[in-house]
Design a protein around this motif. Structure first.
Motif, PDB file in Angstrom:
ATOM      1  N   THR A  92       0.846  -1.195   0.000  1.00 42.67           N
ATOM      2  CA  THR A  92       0.000   0.000   0.000  1.00 42.67           C
ATOM      3  C   THR A  92       0.880   1.244   0.000  1.00 42.67           C
ATOM      4  OG1 THR A  92      -1.736  -1.142   1.245  1.00 42.67           O
ATOM      5  CG2 THR A  92      -1.841   1.251   1.202  1.00 42.67           C
ATOM      6  N   ILE A  93       0.442   2.254  -0.745  1.00 38.07           N
ATOM      7  CA  ILE A  93       1.147   3.536  -0.770  1.00 38.07           C
ATOM      8  C   ILE A  93       0.156   4.690  -0.648  1.00 38.07           C
ATOM      9  CG2 ILE A  93       3.018   2.677  -2.241  1.00 38.07           C
ATOM     10  CD1 ILE A  93       1.682   4.258  -4.593  1.00 38.07           C
ATOM     11  N   PHE A  94       0.668   5.853  -0.197  1.00 39.93           N
ATOM     12  CA  PHE A  94       0.026   7.126  -0.487  1.00 39.93           C
ATOM     13  C   PHE A  94       0.441   7.511  -1.904  1.00 39.93           C
ATOM     14  CE2 PHE A  94       0.199   8.436   4.216  1.00 39.93           C
ATOM     15  CZ  PHE A  94      -1.165   8.236   4.396  1.00 39.93           C
ATOM     16  N   TYR A  95      -0.481   8.138  -2.647  1.00 39.45           N
ATOM     17  CA  TYR A  95      -0.144   8.689  -3.961  1.00 39.45           C
ATOM     18  C   TYR A  95      -0.752  10.083  -4.036  1.00 39.45           C
ATOM     19  CZ  TYR A  95       0.606   9.013  -9.002  1.00 39.45           C
ATOM     20  OH  TYR A  95       1.022   9.412 -10.255  1.00 39.45           O
ATOM     21  N   TYR A  96       0.061  11.064  -4.457  1.00 33.82           N
ATOM     22  CA  TYR A  96      -0.335  12.470  -4.360  1.00 33.82           C
ATOM     23  C   TYR A  96      -0.026  13.192  -5.664  1.00 33.82           C
ATOM     24  CZ  TYR A  96      -0.784  17.010  -1.872  1.00 33.82           C
ATOM     25  OH  TYR A  96      -1.172  18.255  -1.427  1.00 33.82           O
ATOM     26  N   LEU A  97      -1.068  13.722  -6.315  1.00 38.61           N
ATOM     27  CA  LEU A  97      -0.910  14.574  -7.487  1.00 38.61           C
ATOM     28  C   LEU A  97      -1.051  16.024  -7.063  1.00 38.61           C
ATOM     29  CD1 LEU A  97      -2.987  12.663 -10.211  1.00 38.61           C
ATOM     30  CD2 LEU A  97      -0.503  12.644  -9.863  1.00 38.61           C
ATOM     31  N   THR A  98      -0.168  16.886  -7.564  1.00 37.93           N
ATOM     32  CA  THR A  98      -0.148  18.294  -7.185  1.00 37.93           C
ATOM     33  C   THR A  98      -0.162  19.165  -8.433  1.00 37.93           C
ATOM     34  OG1 THR A  98       2.268  18.550  -7.251  1.00 37.93           O
ATOM     35  CG2 THR A  98       1.307  17.616  -5.226  1.00 37.93           C
ATOM     36  N   PRO A  99      -0.401  20.474  -8.290  1.00 35.99           N
ATOM     37  CA  PRO A  99      -0.392  21.346  -9.469  1.00 35.99           C
ATOM     38  C   PRO A  99       0.920  21.321 -10.247  1.00 35.99           C
ATOM     39  CG  PRO A  99      -1.511  22.446  -7.673  1.00 35.99           C
ATOM     40  CD  PRO A  99      -0.921  21.190  -7.096  1.00 35.99           C
ATOM     41  N   ASN A 100       2.050  21.046  -9.586  1.00 32.29           N
ATOM     42  CA  ASN A 100       3.331  20.977 -10.289  1.00 32.29           C
ATOM     43  C   ASN A 100       3.673  19.574 -10.781  1.00 32.29           C
ATOM     44  OD1 ASN A 100       3.717  23.682  -9.957  1.00 32.29           O
ATOM     45  ND2 ASN A 100       5.251  23.513  -8.338  1.00 32.29           N
ATOM     46  N   ARG A 101       3.101  18.558 -10.148  1.00 38.44           N
ATOM     47  CA  ARG A 101       3.265  17.163 -10.586  1.00 38.44           C
ATOM     48  C   ARG A 101       1.860  16.579 -10.708  1.00 38.44           C
ATOM     49  NH1 ARG A 101       8.393  15.072 -10.249  1.00 38.44           N
ATOM     50  NH2 ARG A 101       7.574  12.956 -10.060  1.00 38.44           N
ATOM     51  N   PRO A 102       1.122  17.010 -11.763  1.00 38.59           N
ATOM     52  CA  PRO A 102      -0.327  16.817 -11.777  1.00 38.59           C
ATOM     53  C   PRO A 102      -0.834  15.562 -12.471  1.00 38.59           C
ATOM     54  CG  PRO A 102       0.286  18.295 -13.542  1.00 38.59           C
ATOM     55  CD  PRO A 102       1.570  17.911 -12.840  1.00 38.59           C
ATOM     56  N   GLN A 103       0.048  14.717 -12.989  1.00 37.66           N
ATOM     57  CA  GLN A 103      -0.477  13.578 -13.740  1.00 37.66           C
ATOM     58  C   GLN A 103       0.384  12.335 -13.571  1.00 37.66           C
ATOM     59  OE1 GLN A 103      -0.119  16.005 -17.276  1.00 37.66           O
ATOM     60  NE2 GLN A 103       1.151  14.444 -18.285  1.00 37.66           N
ATOM     61  N   GLY A 104      -0.308  11.200 -13.613  1.00 34.38           N
ATOM     62  CA  GLY A 104       0.347   9.905 -13.660  1.00 34.38           C
ATOM     63  C   GLY A 104       0.167   9.358 -15.065  1.00 34.38           C
ATOM     64  N   THR A 105       1.258   9.110 -15.768  1.00 34.26           N
ATOM     65  CA  THR A 105       1.172   8.716 -17.170  1.00 34.26           C
ATOM     66  C   THR A 105       0.732   7.260 -17.319  1.00 34.26           C
ATOM     67  OG1 THR A 105       3.552   8.317 -17.082  1.00 34.26           O
ATOM     68  CG2 THR A 105       2.822  10.407 -18.006  1.00 34.26           C
ATOM     69  N   PHE A 106       0.274   6.920 -18.522  1.00 35.67           N
ATOM     70  CA  PHE A 106      -0.268   5.587 -18.785  1.00 35.67           C
ATOM     71  C   PHE A 106       0.737   4.488 -18.447  1.00 35.67           C
ATOM     72  CE2 PHE A 106      -3.545   7.386 -21.746  1.00 35.67           C
ATOM     73  CZ  PHE A 106      -4.638   6.737 -21.194  1.00 35.67           C
ATOM     74  N   HIS A 107       0.256   3.523 -17.674  1.00 37.02           N
ATOM     75  CA  HIS A 107       1.039   2.353 -17.318  1.00 37.02           C
ATOM     76  C   HIS A 107       0.071   1.233 -16.973  1.00 37.02           C
ATOM     77  CE1 HIS A 107       0.042   4.314 -13.529  1.00 37.02           C
ATOM     78  NE2 HIS A 107       0.128   3.112 -12.968  1.00 37.02           N
ATOM     79  N   ALA A 108       0.580   0.027 -16.879  1.00 40.21           N
ATOM     80  CA  ALA A 108      -0.246  -1.117 -16.489  1.00 40.21           C
ATOM     81  C   ALA A 108       0.529  -1.984 -15.519  1.00 40.21           C
ATOM     82  CB  ALA A 108      -0.656  -1.937 -17.714  1.00 40.21           C
ATOM     83  N   ASN A 109      -0.205  -2.660 -14.652  1.00 38.66           N
ATOM     84  CA  ASN A 109       0.354  -3.647 -13.740  1.00 38.66           C
ATOM     85  C   ASN A 109      -0.376  -4.972 -13.933  1.00 38.66           C
ATOM     86  OD1 ASN A 109       2.359  -2.324 -11.752  1.00 38.66           O
ATOM     87  ND2 ASN A 109       0.665  -0.868 -11.828  1.00 38.66           N
ATOM     88  N   ASP A 172      -6.028  24.796  -4.678  1.00 42.78           N
ATOM     89  CA  ASP A 172      -5.608  23.595  -5.393  1.00 42.78           C
ATOM     90  C   ASP A 172      -4.850  22.708  -4.414  1.00 42.78           C
ATOM     91  OD1 ASP A 172      -6.716  24.460  -7.816  1.00 42.78           O
ATOM     92  OD2 ASP A 172      -4.964  25.707  -8.206  1.00 42.78           O
ATOM     93  N   GLU A 173      -5.601  21.898  -3.678  1.00 41.74           N
ATOM     94  CA  GLU A 173      -5.041  21.127  -2.578  1.00 41.74           C
ATOM     95  C   GLU A 173      -4.322  19.870  -3.025  1.00 41.74           C
ATOM     96  OE1 GLU A 173      -8.199  19.761  -0.082  1.00 41.74           O
ATOM     97  OE2 GLU A 173      -9.395  19.028  -1.752  1.00 41.74           O
ATOM     98  N   GLY A 174      -4.468  19.504  -4.282  1.00 36.20           N
ATOM     99  CA  GLY A 174      -3.885  18.263  -4.753  1.00 36.20           C
ATOM    100  C   GLY A 174      -4.819  17.091  -4.512  1.00 36.20           C
ATOM    101  N   LEU A 175      -4.515  15.975  -5.147  1.00 31.82           N
ATOM    102  CA  LEU A 175      -5.301  14.750  -5.011  1.00 31.82           C
ATOM    103  C   LEU A 175      -4.478  13.737  -4.233  1.00 31.82           C
ATOM    104  CD1 LEU A 175      -7.698  12.867  -5.780  1.00 31.82           C
ATOM    105  CD2 LEU A 175      -6.388  12.262  -7.834  1.00 31.82           C
ATOM    106  N   LEU A 176      -4.942  13.394  -3.033  1.00 33.49           N
ATOM    107  CA  LEU A 176      -4.247  12.434  -2.177  1.00 33.49           C
ATOM    108  C   LEU A 176      -5.095  11.181  -2.036  1.00 33.49           C
ATOM    109  CD1 LEU A 176      -1.875  11.758  -0.249  1.00 33.49           C
ATOM    110  CD2 LEU A 176      -3.235  12.787   1.594  1.00 33.49           C
TER     111      LEU A 176
END
Length: 254
Positions: A92-109, A172-176
């Motif tokens: 398990t992880i925390f994952y956090y998107l912010t205005p300066n790091r706002p996207q997770g690019t396409f990947h698969a697991n 813009d609090e980010g997505l946690l």
């Protein structure tokens, strides 16, 4: 034009970039979250922190070969470092998107991933094995259909990006969120979607609306440098399970 293509194009029209990646310092309130939670830059984008690694292992249900040798190279690990026949029960992880790091690019697991919202808003974009494009908003406005929890099955291409808050005083609090991977994350099971592979998944019109979520080569090189530079806590947290698996957990992914 097929019915599926028409549906995909309508879905793709909802996918509009709200923030652009930046090397600027994070807003103090965002940086405070990063610091208090001990987050580090993530190879896929955003930030992360390992919060749990199961002490139990199971026989791997997956092929022994890596899904992507490119991912192993980016992560600074190799097939020879560990026993591919073993997986952790879960991670398990925390994952956090912010205005300066706002996207997770396409990947698969290969593994199934359960996501849980903590705060903020974002949009997820999925490309299913049958080629179907799906998108939905995660957030606290359940009356508007926003999701508080969601599951992405193994083998699905996944991307995500930050959306502005709907509350005027929230900023813009980010997505946690938290993500739990079952069986646990392993770089052997991870793959980034390449521009070449992406070009064959969707119609040209649909692809043009979501291609900005595909990782480019220069981003991969930057990610590799980030992976080499940061000191993660996954090895320490997973040390008790033995050397046969922890070398592949230098960064537990989303």
């Amino acid at each position: 034009m097929t019915s599926n293509s028409s549906k995909d194009e309508a879905t793709a029209s909802l996918i509009q970039q709200s923030f652009r990646p930046s090397d600027n310092p994070e807003h103090p309130s965002i940086q405070a979250v990063v610091d208090k939670l001990g987050l580090s830059p993530h190879i896929e984008g955003g930030y992360y922190k390992v919060t749990d690694i199961s002490p139990s292992t199971i026989p791997s249900p997956y092929p022994l070969n890596p899904r992507s040798k490119e991912t192993l190279a980016l992560a600074g690990t190799s097939e020879a470092e560990s026993d591919a026949s073993v997986r952790l029960m879960s991670t398990t992880i925390f994952y956090y998107l912010t205005p300066n790091r706002p996207q997770g690019t396409f990947h698969a697991n290969r593994s199934r991933i359960i996501h849980t919202l903590h705060h903020g808003r974002g949009r997820y974009v999925l490309i299913h094995p049958d080629g179907r494009l799906e998108t939905f908003v995660v957030g606290s406005n359940i009356d508007a259909g926003e999701r508080l929890s969601w599951v992405v099955e193994g083998g699905v291409w996944k991307a995500s990006f930050l959306l502005p808050s709907e509350e005027a005083d929230a900023g813009d609090e980010g997505l946690l969120i938290s993500e739990t991977v079952v069986p646990g994350f392993d770089y052997l099971d991870h793959e980034f979607l390449t521009p070449e592979a992406f070009s064959g998944l969707l119609s040209q019109d649909t692809a043009s609306k979501v291609e900005w979520l595909v990782r480019e080569q220069e981003e991969k090189e930057s990610a590799a440098q980030t992976e080499t530079a940061i000191q993660t806590d996954a090895l320490e947290a997973g040390g008790s399970v033995g050397n046969n698996i922890t070398p592949r957990l230098s960064q537990v992914s989303s």
